[in-house]
Design a protein around this motif. Structure first.
Motif, PDB file in Angstrom:
ATOM      1  N   LEU A 145       4.036  72.447   8.103  1.00  0.00           N
ATOM      2  CA  LEU A 145       2.751  72.523   7.491  1.00  0.00           C
ATOM      3  C   LEU A 145       2.446  71.282   6.603  1.00  0.00           C
ATOM      4  CD1 LEU A 145       2.894  76.276   6.716  1.00  0.00           C
ATOM      5  CD2 LEU A 145       1.959  75.151   8.655  1.00  0.00           C
ATOM      6  N   ASP A 146       3.170  70.454   6.211  1.00  0.00           N
ATOM      7  CA  ASP A 146       2.855  69.381   5.348  1.00  0.00           C
ATOM      8  C   ASP A 146       2.320  68.213   6.036  1.00  0.00           C
ATOM      9  OD1 ASP A 146       3.932  70.798   3.275  1.00  0.00           O
ATOM     10  OD2 ASP A 146       5.824  69.907   3.313  1.00  0.00           O
ATOM     11  N   ILE A 147       2.355  68.012   7.377  1.00  0.00           N
ATOM     12  CA  ILE A 147       1.697  67.212   8.007  1.00  0.00           C
ATOM     13  C   ILE A 147       0.445  67.340   8.219  1.00  0.00           C
ATOM     14  CG2 ILE A 147       1.855  66.167  10.364  1.00  0.00           C
ATOM     15  CD1 ILE A 147       4.861  66.974  11.040  1.00  0.00           C
ATOM     16  N   SER A 148      -0.398  66.391   7.842  1.00  0.00           N
ATOM     17  CA  SER A 148      -1.965  66.374   7.599  1.00  0.00           C
ATOM     18  C   SER A 148      -2.404  66.253   8.966  1.00  0.00           C
ATOM     19  CB  SER A 148      -2.399  65.031   6.587  1.00  0.00           C
ATOM     20  OG  SER A 148      -1.988  63.747   7.470  1.00  0.00           O
ATOM     21  N   ASP A 149      -1.833  65.606   9.929  1.00  0.00           N
ATOM     22  CA  ASP A 149      -2.496  65.599  11.261  1.00  0.00           C
ATOM     23  C   ASP A 149      -1.558  65.881  12.391  1.00  0.00           C
ATOM     24  OD1 ASP A 149      -4.192  65.273  13.560  1.00  0.00           O
ATOM     25  OD2 ASP A 149      -4.872  63.296  13.030  1.00  0.00           O
ATOM     26  N   PRO A 150      -1.231  67.129  12.607  1.00  0.00           N
ATOM     27  CA  PRO A 150      -0.023  67.312  13.593  1.00  0.00           C
ATOM     28  C   PRO A 150      -0.451  66.889  14.978  1.00  0.00           C
ATOM     29  CG  PRO A 150      -1.158  69.285  12.932  1.00  0.00           C
ATOM     30  CD  PRO A 150      -1.618  68.343  12.153  1.00  0.00           C
ATOM     31  N   LYS A 151      -1.849  66.887  15.191  1.00  0.00           N
ATOM     32  CA  LYS A 151      -2.229  66.509  16.874  1.00  0.00           C
ATOM     33  C   LYS A 151      -1.664  65.137  16.934  1.00  0.00           C
ATOM     34  CE  LYS A 151      -6.022  66.002  19.927  1.00  0.00           C
ATOM     35  NZ  LYS A 151      -7.636  66.234  20.089  1.00  0.00           N
ATOM     36  N   ALA A 152      -2.199  64.082  16.098  1.00  0.00           N
ATOM     37  CA  ALA A 152      -1.758  62.678  16.158  1.00  0.00           C
ATOM     38  C   ALA A 152      -0.181  62.407  16.047  1.00  0.00           C
ATOM     39  CB  ALA A 152      -2.440  62.125  15.052  1.00  0.00           C
ATOM     40  N   VAL A 153       0.480  63.282  15.504  1.00  0.00           N
ATOM     41  CA  VAL A 153       1.806  63.065  15.274  1.00  0.00           C
ATOM     42  C   VAL A 153       2.444  63.505  16.591  1.00  0.00           C
ATOM     43  CG1 VAL A 153       3.862  63.901  14.035  1.00  0.00           C
ATOM     44  CG2 VAL A 153       1.850  63.384  12.893  1.00  0.00           C
ATOM     45  N   LEU A 154       2.115  64.680  17.169  1.00  0.00           N
ATOM     46  CA  LEU A 154       2.732  65.150  18.453  1.00  0.00           C
ATOM     47  C   LEU A 154       2.418  63.977  19.398  1.00  0.00           C
ATOM     48  CD1 LEU A 154       2.552  68.949  18.003  1.00  0.00           C
ATOM     49  CD2 LEU A 154       4.480  67.769  18.007  1.00  0.00           C
ATOM     50  N   GLU A 155       1.140  63.751  19.596  1.00  0.00           N
ATOM     51  CA  GLU A 155       0.859  62.606  20.547  1.00  0.00           C
ATOM     52  C   GLU A 155       1.567  61.769  20.454  1.00  0.00           C
ATOM     53  OE1 GLU A 155      -3.084  61.882  20.282  1.00  0.00           O
ATOM     54  OE2 GLU A 155      -4.112  63.679  21.104  1.00  0.00           O
ATOM     55  N   LYS A 156       2.123  61.171  19.463  1.00  0.00           N
ATOM     56  CA  LYS A 156       3.120  59.828  19.319  1.00  0.00           C
ATOM     57  C   LYS A 156       4.482  60.512  19.822  1.00  0.00           C
ATOM     58  CE  LYS A 156       4.707  56.184  16.418  1.00  0.00           C
ATOM     59  NZ  LYS A 156       4.486  55.773  14.871  1.00  0.00           N
ATOM     60  N   ALA A 157       4.980  61.614  19.519  1.00  0.00           N
ATOM     61  CA  ALA A 157       6.093  61.905  19.662  1.00  0.00           C
ATOM     62  C   ALA A 157       6.355  62.225  21.226  1.00  0.00           C
ATOM     63  CB  ALA A 157       6.492  63.059  18.876  1.00  0.00           C
ATOM     64  N   PHE A 158       5.478  62.706  22.010  1.00  0.00           N
ATOM     65  CA  PHE A 158       5.381  63.221  23.304  1.00  0.00           C
ATOM     66  C   PHE A 158       5.482  61.739  24.352  1.00  0.00           C
ATOM     67  CE2 PHE A 158       3.504  67.557  22.908  1.00  0.00           C
ATOM     68  CZ  PHE A 158       4.810  68.196  22.549  1.00  0.00           C
ATOM     69  N   ARG A 159       5.464  60.563  23.723  1.00  0.00           N
ATOM     70  CA  ARG A 159       5.625  59.516  24.588  1.00  0.00           C
ATOM     71  C   ARG A 159       6.916  59.267  24.910  1.00  0.00           C
ATOM     72  NH1 ARG A 159       1.858  55.399  20.585  1.00  0.00           N
ATOM     73  NH2 ARG A 159       0.053  56.458  20.920  1.00  0.00           N
ATOM     74  N   ASN A 160       8.006  60.090  24.016  1.00  0.00           N
ATOM     75  CA  ASN A 160       9.322  59.693  24.738  1.00  0.00           C
ATOM     76  C   ASN A 160       9.769  60.994  25.643  1.00  0.00           C
ATOM     77  OD1 ASN A 160       9.338  57.344  23.266  1.00  0.00           O
ATOM     78  ND2 ASN A 160       9.983  58.435  21.055  1.00  0.00           N
ATOM     79  N   PHE A 161       8.941  61.631  25.599  1.00  0.00           N
ATOM     80  CA  PHE A 161       9.021  63.083  26.622  1.00  0.00           C
ATOM     81  C   PHE A 161       8.676  62.950  27.883  1.00  0.00           C
ATOM     82  CE2 PHE A 161       9.966  64.437  22.298  1.00  0.00           C
ATOM     83  CZ  PHE A 161      10.886  65.421  22.351  1.00  0.00           C
ATOM     84  N   ALA A 162       9.505  63.178  28.716  1.00  0.00           N
ATOM     85  CA  ALA A 162       9.337  63.245  30.302  1.00  0.00           C
ATOM     86  C   ALA A 162       9.064  64.533  30.887  1.00  0.00           C
ATOM     87  CB  ALA A 162      10.259  62.453  31.352  1.00  0.00           C
ATOM     88  N   THR A 163       9.806  65.759  30.171  1.00  0.00           N
ATOM     89  CA  THR A 163       9.865  66.897  30.527  1.00  0.00           C
ATOM     90  C   THR A 163       9.868  67.930  29.262  1.00  0.00           C
ATOM     91  OG1 THR A 163      12.141  67.045  30.696  1.00  0.00           O
ATOM     92  CG2 THR A 163      10.938  66.383  32.716  1.00  0.00           C
ATOM     93  N   LEU A 164       9.468  69.154  29.288  1.00  0.00           N
ATOM     94  CA  LEU A 164       9.751  70.175  28.406  1.00  0.00           C
ATOM     95  C   LEU A 164       9.835  71.458  29.269  1.00  0.00           C
ATOM     96  CD1 LEU A 164       6.831  69.945  25.638  1.00  0.00           C
ATOM     97  CD2 LEU A 164       9.283  69.478  25.565  1.00  0.00           C
ATOM     98  N   THR A 165      10.947  72.156  28.740  1.00  0.00           N
ATOM     99  CA  THR A 165      11.294  73.138  29.425  1.00  0.00           C
ATOM    100  C   THR A 165      11.476  74.442  28.239  1.00  0.00           C
ATOM    101  OG1 THR A 165      12.786  71.811  30.534  1.00  0.00           O
ATOM    102  CG2 THR A 165      13.395  74.380  30.513  1.00  0.00           C
ATOM    103  N   LYS A 166      11.061  75.783  28.995  1.00  0.00           N
ATOM    104  CA  LYS A 166      11.122  76.765  28.286  1.00  0.00           C
ATOM    105  C   LYS A 166      12.506  77.201  27.518  1.00  0.00           C
ATOM    106  CE  LYS A 166       9.559  81.612  28.207  1.00  0.00           C
ATOM    107  NZ  LYS A 166       9.178  82.803  28.848  1.00  0.00           N
ATOM    108  N   GLY A 167      12.326  77.493  26.014  1.00  0.00           N
ATOM    109  CA  GLY A 167      13.715  77.532  25.521  1.00  0.00           C
ATOM    110  C   GLY A 167      14.209  76.321  24.770  1.00  0.00           C
TER     111      GLY A 167
END
Length: 388
Positions: A145-167
């Motif tokens: 919750l301390d992250i001021s702009d989580p949308k921008a932070v996750l957009e940058k983090a997802f650049r290193n992700f090719a897949t996501l799996t439930k769990g």
């Protein structure tokens, strides 16, 4: 010289041609399926790249690339990672084929999700995943919750992700701090429970972080109905009457008696009694306070709380109401300006002066006393007694 042979099973171009032309219809399509010993990415050969540990891409040996090139697989290449002993699975993409033979390097969070230790056997199979449309995430700590702009932070983090799996419980780094996030739901839903994160528009939803407690709601009104010691600051609100009456504007106006009194009290900083350094004889000197405590008396003096009534009182309005009833000052006309100029040109100190030591001097006495008596010149005398 290269010659294209459509029946050559070792030529990737021929395999693609046979798949499109229907030669291999009815036959089981082969897929990549091998076992490797897994190691964390921090142990991969080459220069250290700690950022790769915060993603979903793995390293495989060059022999895996040779086998994949001989198969009809879907690109971008997606892999299914399975731990048969723990019945755990996830998905990943392939970043490079630079690992030693028989080894696979995967991120640390992926090893924890699959409950694998360093050197355990893992099954890696090629697969295909649908493009992600929506993912629901849950941060594992309230620090998220301390992250001021989580949308921008996750957009940058997802650049290193090719897949996501439930769990999955993946992590990413931001401002030298590592945040863990669990994947609660993915759409479209399939039996593989995984989605592709490459070149797609994803809608992200958040669940409350682990350990988060919602603040308790108040009574629903921002204005107290009853207070101790008389009316609250700003006055009581009345359901009927004009807006000025409902907010008691007379008590909070800038020129009101209450506000002016508070402003004068707050601005009077020198209200204590003064003492002279060289007191006159007979004057009563202040009694010196003892430096040591005296029996029967208390040295703990309760300080007087400062008054905080400077300026107008706070404006309290009921919900969904506005107030525009402040005092209107008309614009000065030309006649008003001329009158101000005449007042400014009038002499301000035209009265008779007063003295502090005596009575007022009369006009006649002042003229008589003003003239000094004339002195007659003294006549000289001779030593022999004769008149000069």
């Amino acid at each position: 010289m290269y010659r294209f042979n459509p029946l050559d099973a070792g030529d990737p171009a021929a395999m693609s041609y046979m798949a499109r032309s229907g030669v291999m219809r009815g036959a089981a399509m082969r897929r990549f399926d091998e076992y490797f010993r897994c190691y964390p990415l921090v142990m991969a050969p080459g220069a250290e790249r700690p950022e790769l540990n915060y993603g979903s891409k793995i390293f495989l040996p060059p022999s895996a690339l040779q086998k994949i090139s001989q198969l009809h697989v879907q690109w971008p290449l997606m892999m299914e990672l399975v731990n048969g002993e723990k019945e755990r699975q996830t998905h990943a993409g392939v970043l490079e084929f630079v690992a030693e033979e028989g080894r696979a390097y995967i991120p640390q969070w992926m090893m924890q999700t699959l409950q694998l230790d360093v050197g355990d056997m893992i099954q890696i199979k090629s697969t295909s995943l649908e493009l992600a449309k929506m993912v629901k995430l849950q941060p594992q700590s309230t620090n998220f919750l301390d992250i001021s702009d989580p949308k921008a932070v996750l957009e940058k983090a997802f650049r290193n992700f090719a897949t996501l799996t439930k769990g999955d419980v993946f992590n990413f780094e931001y401002n030298d701090e590592v945040y863990e996030v669990a994947v609660l739901e993915v759409k479209p839903e399939t039996d593989k429970m995984g989605v592709c994160m490459i070149e797609t528009d994803v809608s992200v939803e958040f669940a409350p972080p682990v350990g988060y407690v919602e603040p308790q709601k108040g009574s629903g009104t921002s204005t107290p109905r009853s207070t101790k010691g008389g009316l609250p600051a700003g006055g009581l609100m009345h359901p009927q009457g004009t807006m000025a009456q409902s907010i008691n504007y007379d008590s909070i106006a800038p020129n009101s008696t209450t506000a002016a009194t508070g402003a004068r009290a707050a601005s009077s900083h020198f209200i204590s009694e003064g003492h002279k350094l060289n007191a006159k004889k007979g004057a009563k000197a202040p009694t010196p306070k003892p430096s040591t405590p005296v029996a029967g008396t208390s040295s703990n003096v309760v300080p007087v709380p400062p008054r905080r009534t400077n300026g107008p009182m706070p404006l309290r309005l009921p919900p969904n109401k506005l107030f525009f009833g402040y005092e209107v000052k008309p614009v000065k006309t030309d006649a008003d300006k001329e009158a101000e100029k005449e007042n400014a040109m009038r002499p301000h100190f035209a009265g008779q002066g007063q003295t502090l030591r005596g009575a007022v001097k009369r006009k006649g006495e002042a003229e008589d006393k003003g003239k000094a008596p004339e002195k007659k010149p003294s006549e000289g005398r001779r030593l022999d007694g004769r008149k000069s």
